[in-house]
Design a protein around this motif. Structure first.
Motif, PDB file in Angstrom:
ATOM      1  N   PRO A 299       0.821  -1.226   0.000  1.00  0.00           N
ATOM      2  CA  PRO A 299       0.000   0.000   0.000  1.00  0.00           C
ATOM      3  C   PRO A 299       0.852   1.272   0.000  1.00  0.00           C
ATOM      4  N   GLY A 300       1.962   1.258   0.742  1.00  0.00           N
ATOM      5  CA  GLY A 300       2.837   2.426   0.764  1.00  0.00           C
ATOM      6  C   GLY A 300       3.515   2.659  -0.574  1.00  0.00           C
ATOM      7  N   VAL A 301       3.901   1.580  -1.250  1.00  0.00           N
ATOM      8  CA  VAL A 301       4.515   1.699  -2.578  1.00  0.00           C
ATOM      9  C   VAL A 301       3.519   2.318  -3.563  1.00  0.00           C
ATOM     10  N   MET A 302       2.267   1.861  -3.493  1.00  0.00           N
ATOM     11  CA  MET A 302       1.239   2.404  -4.386  1.00  0.00           C
ATOM     12  C   MET A 302       1.037   3.897  -4.153  1.00  0.00           C
ATOM     13  N   LEU A 303       0.991   4.292  -2.869  1.00  0.00           N
ATOM     14  CA  LEU A 303       0.840   5.721  -2.558  1.00  0.00           C
ATOM     15  C   LEU A 303       2.054   6.498  -3.049  1.00  0.00           C
ATOM     16  N   HIS A 304       3.227   5.914  -2.909  1.00  0.00           N
ATOM     17  CA  HIS A 304       4.468   6.539  -3.382  1.00  0.00           C
ATOM     18  C   HIS A 304       4.374   6.855  -4.875  1.00  0.00           C
ATOM     19  N   GLU A 305       3.975   5.865  -5.666  1.00  0.00           N
ATOM     20  CA  GLU A 305       3.887   6.058  -7.117  1.00  0.00           C
ATOM     21  C   GLU A 305       2.739   6.993  -7.497  1.00  0.00           C
ATOM     22  N   LEU A 306       1.631   6.900  -6.789  1.00  0.00           N
ATOM     23  CA  LEU A 306       0.511   7.802  -7.067  1.00  0.00           C
ATOM     24  C   LEU A 306       0.876   9.254  -6.766  1.00  0.00           C
ATOM     25  N   SER A 307       1.738   9.470  -5.769  1.00  0.00           N
ATOM     26  CA  SER A 307       2.191  10.831  -5.462  1.00  0.00           C
ATOM     27  C   SER A 307       3.001  11.388  -6.624  1.00  0.00           C
ATOM     28  N   HIS A 308       3.906  10.558  -7.182  1.00  0.00           N
ATOM     29  CA  HIS A 308       4.642  10.988  -8.379  1.00  0.00           C
ATOM     30  C   HIS A 308       3.672  11.340  -9.500  1.00  0.00           C
ATOM     31  N   ALA A 309       2.720  10.438  -9.745  1.00  0.00           N
ATOM     32  CA  ALA A 309       1.798  10.618 -10.862  1.00  0.00           C
ATOM     33  C   ALA A 309       0.930  11.856 -10.690  1.00  0.00           C
ATOM     34  N   ALA A 310       0.520  12.142  -9.445  1.00  0.00           N
ATOM     35  CA  ALA A 310      -0.347  13.292  -9.197  1.00  0.00           C
ATOM     36  C   ALA A 310       0.337  14.599  -9.586  1.00  0.00           C
ATOM     37  N   VAL A 311       1.621  14.713  -9.273  1.00  0.00           N
ATOM     38  CA  VAL A 311       2.350  15.936  -9.625  1.00  0.00           C
ATOM     39  C   VAL A 311       2.514  16.052 -11.133  1.00  0.00           C
ATOM     40  N   VAL A 312       2.815  14.934 -11.795  1.00  0.00           N
ATOM     41  CA  VAL A 312       2.942  14.959 -13.261  1.00  0.00           C
ATOM     42  C   VAL A 312       1.628  15.421 -13.885  1.00  0.00           C
ATOM     43  N   LEU A 313       0.502  14.934 -13.372  1.00  0.00           N
ATOM     44  CA  LEU A 313      -0.803  15.353 -13.897  1.00  0.00           C
ATOM     45  C   LEU A 313      -1.035  16.850 -13.680  1.00  0.00           C
ATOM     46  N   LEU A 314      -0.562  17.373 -12.546  1.00  0.00           N
ATOM     47  CA  LEU A 314      -0.715  18.810 -12.289  1.00  0.00           C
ATOM     48  C   LEU A 314       0.064  19.655 -13.298  1.00  0.00           C
ATOM     49  N   PHE A 315       1.137  19.087 -13.831  1.00  0.00           N
ATOM     50  CA  PHE A 315       1.965  19.818 -14.787  1.00  0.00           C
ATOM     51  C   PHE A 315       1.600  19.488 -16.236  1.00  0.00           C
TER      52      PHE A 315
END
Length: 274
Positions: A63-79
């Protein structure tokens, strides 16, 4: 005046600096307890499944790994308006990977297996300042995503906000808010463990964020110099001390939680040995 009051008065002038230093000390202590916990889990896995048991720690932290990758993805989507685009995303998959340096050359790992647990790949414009900003924020995004999730899970577990020290009017510790359901403690501590285990950016993340971090640190140093020159540094120290005291409290919670899991892991390890 009793001895305790005298000690408090003597420490008072140094309290802000002690509070700030406490962040570093508690962080290092947390790293030590988390490493010890991982060694115990690896030992239990080895006794139960042999070499394959070394992967149990990674599956526990899925679960922590998934949140880790989703955090990366969320910032990319913001940009996305600035030309960033996700090309592939893997939330969790344990696979071997070849360690390489910044120039793409293969690096020897001394016999240790290098594993990749998840990955977010994206493209963005070359040579633009906003690209370095996006790379940097994406690289350190797990720090913010993990911290936010930790605060949320702490509230679920206890009913208190992380920045509120749970003391009653008589300065007695209260683990749960009055009338808060106790069963949240069944699952929330595990989720807190896995989220905080994967909160820290990886070496590859820091490499991608290096130019952004250099610029950010330079700006912070210049700002501190300006505040010192204008005699406003004391106000910043007061605010920093307040924030550090809350960080200290959060780190104490994590260390206590680690010690609890360490006891459970130690008892389990002794059981599997026999």
């Amino acid at each position: 005046m009793d001895t305790q009051t005298q000690i408090i008065e003597q420490i008072a002038p140094y309290q802000p600096w002690l509070t700030l230093c406490g962040v570093l000390v508690l962080f290092l202590l947390l790293r030590a307890t988390r490493r010890a916990l991982r060694r115990r889990v690896d030992e239990i896995g080895y006794w139960l499944l042999g070499e394959r048991g070394r992967l149990i720690w990674f599956w526990i932290n899925a679960p922590g790994v998934m949140l880790h990758e989703l955090s990366h993805a969320a910032v990319v989507l913001l940009f996305t308006p600035f030309g960033f685009r996700i090309t592939s995303i893997t939330l969790f998959r344990v696979q071997s990977t070849t360690a390489r340096d910044r120039y793409g050359r293969v690096v020897r790992s001394g016999g240790r297996q290098s594993l990749q647990l998840g990955e977010v790949q994206y493209v963005r414009p070359q040579g633009k300042l906003i690209s370095y900003v996006g790379d940097g924020l994406s690289g350190i995004a797990p720090l913010f995503g993990g911290t936010a999730m930790f605060a949320f899970l702490y509230w679920i577990a206890t009913g208190y906000n992380l920045w509120d020290i749970p003391l009653d009017a008589h300065q007695n510790w209260q683990l749960l808010r009055p009338d808060w359901p106790w069963w949240t403690l069944i699952f929330a501590p595990y989720l807190i463990l896995t989220v905080t285990s994967e909160l820290w950016p990886s070496r590859q993340d820091w490499t991608g964020a290096r130019w952004f971090m250099v610029g950010l640190c330079t700006c912070l140093l210049l700002a501190l110099g300006l505040l010192w020159y204008t005699n406003h540094l004391a106000r910043v120290l007061s605010l920093s001390t307040f924030m550090a005291s809350r960080i200290d409290f959060a780190l104490v919670v994590l260390v206590v939680l680690d010690l609890l899991f360490l006891i459970i892991a130690e008892l389990t390890a002794r059981g599997v040995r026999h």
